[in-house]
Scaffold this active site. Structure first.
Site, PDB file in Angstrom:
ATOM      1  CE  LYS A   1      -8.692  14.286  49.143  1.00  0.00           C
ATOM      2  NZ  LYS A   1      -9.650  13.908  48.099  1.00  0.00           N
TER       3      LYS A   1
ATOM      4  CB  CYS B   1     -12.758  14.729  49.641  1.00  0.00           C
ATOM      5  SG  CYS B   1     -13.563  13.707  48.415  1.00  0.00           S
TER       6      CYS B   1
ATOM      7  CD  GLU C   1     -12.290  17.731  47.341  1.00  0.00           C
ATOM      8  OE1 GLU C   1     -11.181  16.996  47.681  1.00  0.00           O
ATOM      9  OE2 GLU C   1     -13.019  17.018  46.913  1.00  0.00           O
TER      10      GLU C   1
END
Length: 363
Positions: A137, A172, A55
């Protein structure tokens, strides 16, 4: 509607995948791009066909606001923003060219600069250098909200057809977003890259278990089992020097050097790689065959024989909304060129794909 996967979950061809565990070049865009290129070349030289990155690997994961007040954090974040990576940029073009030269597919995690805002982004780049998928995200976690904006709607379209199978991407704690995962599984991923932060042993400094490296790894493992797909768990390493630069020294949740927990999981949840030192850089490799997926989905296919969508189903929309739309065609076209979005649906269809000839036909 019938789905034909090509290559199918019975395909016995063996190929190599790679999960990166490495320290970013903190707050250094040019250095970060150089390191991505070096890693791509190294993994390709080892025979990897698909490479997963952590990430926001460029310019690194900012644990800084978790560990400091805003006065301290703001000094780091100004530099962080200046060294984040725009999707359409000379720096991204260099990475795309390196991917093309290496003849691999990568999923790159990066802090995306879009105008004056930042997003936790992933880009899937194909062996011809094209960006086949660009996503953000969908909901930054906790203190991440003080830095990054919410992901765009088309970010739910996060699976790409490649010559080696259908490749997905998740960032994540998206691993624990139930409705996002339902939509993810509905795209029939066969392999996915889980991009992760650096995380540390359970209970370090009184930290909650859920922020540990062990918990993070298990989230990727769970998606592998639920979706019946191979999972590449990719994460950072933080050195003492890196911790100093990011103002992390002294925060009780962290131990340096450390943060690493990269691993590759099979579709049954079994680890295909040996544990690596959490404080050292490594690229972990696994030789995989999609035929392993059949062994799992014969028992439980959450999108088929182990589903009840007549009882429970998810309704979604994945079309981005611009702040302004234009009724005149010329203005609308000009705005489309200006925004220059990647069409995540273009590469998402299932195909009968002939690897040798590169011929495509919709299945």
């Amino acid at each position: 509607m019938p789905i034909t996967l090509s290559p199918s979950n019975s395909d016995r061809q063996v190929f190599k995948v790679a999960a990166v565990q490495a320290e970013p070049v903190w707050l250094d865009l040019q250095g970060g791009v150089e390191k991505v290129i070096r890693i791509v070349r190294e993994a390709a030289a080892e025979g990897a066909k698909i490479i997963g990155f952590p990430e926001v690997f460029v310019p690194g994961y900012p644990w800084t606001p978790w560990a400091n007040n805003f006065v301290v954090t703001s000094q780091v974040l100004k530099e962080y923003q200046a060294n984040s990576l725009p999707l359409h940029s000379a720096e991204m073009d260099r990475i795309r060219e390196a991917v093309k030269e290496a003849d691999v597919t990568i999923v790159l995690g990066f802090a995306e600069r879009d105008g004056a805002s930042l997003y936790i982004a992933q880009a899937t780049i194909l062996p011809d250098g094209r960006i086949a998928n660009h996503r953000r995200k969908i909901k930054p976690t906790h203190y991440e909200k003080t830095i990054f904006g919410d992901g765009s709607a088309q970010s739910i379209h996060n699976v790409v057809q490649t010559p080696y199978g259908r490749l997905g991407s998740i960032n994540c704690w998206e691993h624990i977003q139930p409705w996002l995962k339902t939509h993810f599984y509905s795209q029939y991923p066969q392999i996915f890259v889980g991009g992760w932060w650096p995380a540390f042993p359970p209970g370090t400094g009184g930290s909650p278990y859920i922020v540990s490296g062990e918990a993070s790894s298990r989230m990727t493992q769970n998606v592998s089992m639920e979706g019946g797909c191979f999972g590449l768990c990719c994460c950072h390493v933080v050195s003492e020097a890196g911790a100093e630069k990011m103002k992390l020294t002294g925060f009780p949740w962290f131990t340096f050097p450390g943060g690493g927990f990269s691993v590759i999981y099979g579709p049954d949840g079994g680890a295909l790689t040996e544990p690596v030192d959490p404080g050292k850089e490594a690229i972990v490799y696994a030789d995989i065959s999609l035929s392993k997926i059949d062994e799992v989905k014969l028992v439980a296919d959450t999108m088929g024989n182990y589903s009840r969508f007549d009882l429970l189903h998810t309704e979604a929309h994945g079309q981005n909304w611009a702040p302004v739309s234009y009724s005149l065609p010329a203005e609308a076209k000009s705005n489309e060129v200006k925004v220059n979005e990647v069409n995540n649906l273009e590469f998402s269809q299932t195909y009968a794909y002939t690897r040798a000839a590169g011929e495509e036909s919709k299945a």
